[in-house]
Design a protein around this motif. Structure first.
Motif, mmCIF file in Angstrom:
data_model
loop_
_atom_site.group_PDB
_atom_site.id
_atom_site.type_symbol
_atom_site.label_atom_id
_atom_site.label_comp_id
_atom_site.label_asym_id
_atom_site.label_seq_id
_atom_site.Cartn_x
_atom_site.Cartn_y
_atom_site.Cartn_z
ATOM 1 N N GLY A 61 0.762 -1.245 0.000
ATOM 2 C CA GLY A 61 0.000 0.000 0.000
ATOM 3 C C GLY A 61 0.789 1.289 0.000
ATOM 4 O O GLY A 61 0.198 2.367 0.033
ATOM 5 N N GLN A 62 2.108 1.212 -0.048
ATOM 6 C CA GLN A 62 2.876 2.461 -0.040
ATOM 7 C C GLN A 62 2.688 3.246 -1.341
ATOM 8 O O GLN A 62 2.875 4.458 -1.369
ATOM 9 N N HIS A 71 -6.177 -8.518 -3.649
ATOM 10 C CA HIS A 71 -7.138 -9.151 -2.746
ATOM 11 C C HIS A 71 -6.409 -9.930 -1.670
ATOM 12 O O HIS A 71 -5.413 -10.598 -1.951
ATOM 13 N N LEU A 72 -6.903 -9.808 -0.442
ATOM 14 C CA LEU A 72 -6.378 -10.624 0.647
ATOM 15 C C LEU A 72 -7.534 -11.462 1.181
ATOM 16 O O LEU A 72 -8.549 -10.913 1.622
ATOM 17 N N THR A 78 -7.305 -3.022 -2.411
ATOM 18 C CA THR A 78 -6.542 -2.164 -3.328
ATOM 19 C C THR A 78 -6.453 -0.716 -2.855
ATOM 20 O O THR A 78 -5.447 -0.055 -3.040
ATOM 21 N N ARG A 79 -7.512 -0.200 -2.248
ATOM 22 C CA ARG A 79 -7.524 1.207 -1.867
ATOM 23 C C ARG A 79 -7.344 1.412 -0.353
ATOM 24 O O ARG A 79 -7.556 2.501 0.154
ATOM 25 N N MET A 80 -6.983 0.352 0.318
ATOM 26 C CA MET A 80 -6.912 0.441 1.778
ATOM 27 C C MET A 80 -5.594 1.101 2.220
ATOM 28 O O MET A 80 -4.555 0.871 1.627
ATOM 29 N N PRO A 81 -5.637 1.965 3.281
ATOM 30 C CA PRO A 81 -4.401 2.580 3.766
ATOM 31 C C PRO A 81 -3.413 1.530 4.296
ATOM 32 O O PRO A 81 -3.818 0.442 4.713
#
Ligand SMILES: Nc1ncnc2c1ncn2[C@@H]1O[C@H](COP(=O)(O)OP(=O)(O)OP(=O)(O)O)[C@@H](O)[C@H]1O
Ligand SMILES: [Mg+2]
Lengths: 262, 352
Positions: A61-62, A71-72, A78-81
């Motif tokens: 996410g950097q 996906h986890l 994809t858009r998660m901090p």
């Protein structure tokens, strides 16, 4: 319990689909689709500038993806901090050592354990009194053989010891997905085995998904269940180590260089 | 006991311990040790600025957050009690309600500023706080019907806190046991409590996260700390403490005006005190505030005396003219930063 790399029934812990990022006109990671299953060590190889670190940055996410998804366990992240991905179980050790320089070695590790245990918002207790966290931090330091340096400041450590601490922070996080970015880069021959043994130890513990960027062929041969080759940002090969190493694309694109390295 | 009070954060230097103890004793017994209105004013000012500077250091030294709006929060607390006493009368309840309301308003304002700007960049936050500080200063001078404008407001505080009330006829150790004395101890214990709370906060797990963020916010985020939220909470705590210190200040002075709380000059004083004492250590606030306030109050006198003593020497009396005290304060500041780049406390703890 053993999980083989080819088990078809297990769901991928981590999956990228058409993952892409552009920097201006340059496509650093180009439509990379890949699944990573628990219990498997995947070596990610490729020449300098192939996009390996950038691929990691997209997963943890950097860097924000231009296109495609991550996906986890089936959930779109994809858009998660960054911090939230970490809390969900994505852990990362960095290629360029990335520590808390003026804090002690012990405090670096303790901070990670404190994060994992969600103690950060405790405002009126005394951090030095939380014996359980401190003990756990000492255990992690013992595992990377940094116990003797626990009280030193990071800036006082040798390069090799800083690399160990970099890995120790990831170990302390105890994530489900481990991402190592050239963990032994710049370490001496007698220092590196400590870290490699640790990674091998993780493998024995099922349920963990391990991604390892590594240039040294002997390391890859001994640890990896699978090799993914990135070249110019694209997925160039993906398969069992023997097949991939033998393939033309790797011979050309990568091994010409790493034969010198290894 | 001492461990808990100091949150395990001992001075770790003999000299520092002695100096801190001397300051503590000096302030605790100031009315008896240094009789006279002027010295009591100085002592009260030191107490309040210790709490104020410590709260600023929570942001700057621990969180790495640069703010120019700290005087705004200080002012909110001061105007809070002033307005409360103006509307509710001269009771302790008005003081309490005013202080608490001020603290809540300060926290909400800090939350808004932080959420609005901390997620972007540190420099943006600094600029926003500068804008807020000037906006509030303009607002206070414009709304003169409420705030008294440039003239400020006089506070009607409970008689028990004024010299008018005497608790005993005879003096104790040569000091009148009157409301002024009680007021001083309100300031002293209030500031001490605020300081100890901050000392606890910086040594708590939360405080450690702030230090981690200051050291490397990128990695702090990567190990799972939401940096924006931590910075926001730190900003709010600092604002609340500054506001409460402002309330104490207004109660002590029985007056509030732009010059005593809101001015840019005070903001600069706070910055200087943090830097002189040492950033990232709460004890730095104690040393910084004490040195600075004493210099501010007595440098002029000292120079006057020195100027007379050197009257025979050419040039020196001119240089030591009391009117040049600000110049010498500047020189002192430059020297202290040059010789103690990590502040007095950093030097004494041997980490310079
Ligand atoms: N933030 C960025 N902005 C612009 N270009 C970038 C950025 N990050 C990476 N790149 C470019 O993307 C390409 C891939 O870089 P990356 O660091 O992912 O390579 P790598 O495979 O990790 O190489 P190495 O083996 O040297 O670590 C490089 O050309 C690099 O210059
Ligand atoms: Mg790289």
């Amino acid at each position: 319990m053993e999980t083989t790399a080819t088990t078809t029934t297990t769901t991928a812990a981590l999956e990228t689909s058409d993952l892409t990022v552009r920097f201006g006109g340059h496509v650093a990671v180009n439509r990379v689709s890949c699944r990573f299953t628990p219990g498997e060590v995947t070596a990610i190889v490729g020449p300098n500038g192939a996009g390996k670190t950038t691929y990691f940055n997209l997963i943890s996410g950097q860097i924000a993806a231009s296109e495609g998804t991550v996906h986890l366990d089936g959930a779109d992240i994809t858009r998660m901090p960054v911090a939230e991905r970490t809390r969900l179980g994505i852990g990362r050790a960095f290629q360029l050592t990335n520590l808390f320089p003026n804090l002690s070695v012990l405090e670096n590790v303790r901070l990670v354990i404190q994060a994992r245990r969600h103690r950060g918002f405790s405002l009126l207790s005394i951090a030095d009194r939380q014996v359980a966290l401190i003990e756990e931090a000492h255990e992690v330091l013992g595992a990377v053989k940094l116990e003797d340096q626990a009280a030193q400041k990071v800036t006082e450590l040798s390069h090799g010891d800083q690399r160990k601490l970099e890995v120790a922070l990831l170990m302390a996080l105890d994530p489900r997905v481990y991402m190592f970015d050239e963990p032994t880069a710049g370490m001496s021959v007698d220092e590196a085995p400590v870290l490699l043994d640790l990674i091998a130890g993780l493998k024995a513990d099922t349920g963990r998904t391990i991604l390892l960027v590594e240039h040294k062929m002997d390391v890859i041969r001994s640890l990896a269940d699978r090799i993914v080759v990135l070249h110019n940002g694209k997925l160039a090969a993906d398969g069992a180590p023997d097949e991939v190493i033998a393939s033309d694309v790797v011979q050309e694109a990568y091994l010409g260089r790493s034969a010198v390295d290894a | 006991m001492l461990y808990r009070a100091l949150s395990g954060d001992f001075p770790r230097s003999v000299v520092l311990s002695v100096v801190l103890l001397a300051i503590l004793v000096g302030l605790a017994f100031a009315p008896f040790l240094f009789p006279g209105t002027r010295s009591l004013e100085t002592a009260a000012r030191i107490c309040i600025f210790i709490a104020l500077v410590a709260s600023y250091d929570l942001m700057l030294g621990y969180g790495g957050i640069v703010s120019f709006a700290h005087t705004v929060f200080f002012g909110i607390g001061a105007y809070g009690v002033a307005l409360a006493t103006a509307n509710l009368g001269r009771g302790f309840d008005a003081l309490l309600i005013g202080s608490l309301t001020g603290a809540v308003v300060a926290a909400v304002l800090a939350l808004l500023v932080a959420l609005f700007s901390l997620r972007v960049r540190a420099i943006f936050f600094a600029m926003i706080t500068l804008a807020v500080a000037s906006a509030v200063a303009v607002l206070v001078s414009q709304l003169s019907s409420i705030t008294g404008g440039e003239d400020g407001l006089n506070l009607l505080i409970p008689r028990e806190l004024t010299p008018a009330v005497k608790f005993a006829e005879e003096r104790f150790l040569g000091v009148r046991l009157n409301g002024k004395l009680l007021n001083y101890y309100l300031v002293f214990f209030g500031s001490l409590a605020l300081f100890l709370v901050l000392l606890r906060v910086v040594n708590s797990p939360f405080g450690r996260v702030l230090q981690a963020i200051r050291e490397n916010d990128f990695r702090a985020e990567a190990i799972g700390y939401r940096v924006v939220i931590y910075r926001t909470v730190a900003t709010c705590i600092a604002a609340v403490v500054a506001s409460l210190a402002g309330s104490l200040f207004a109660i002590w002075l029985r007056y509030v005006g732009p010059d005593t709380t809101l001015s840019l000059e005070i903001m600069i004083d706070i910055l200087l005190m943090v830097v002189i004492g040492g950033m990232g250590t709460m004890y730095g606030a104690v040393i910084g505030a004490t040195l600075f306030v004493i210099a501010q109050n007595y440098l002029q006198n000292l120079m006057g005396a020195a100027s007379e003593m050197t009257a025979a020497v050419p040039l020196l009396p001119h240089l030591l003219n009391p009117d040049r005290w600000l110049l010498w304060l500047g020189v002192l500041f430059v020297l202290s930063v040059y010789f103690f780049p990590t502040g007095v406390v950093g030097r004494l703890r041997g980490r310079a």
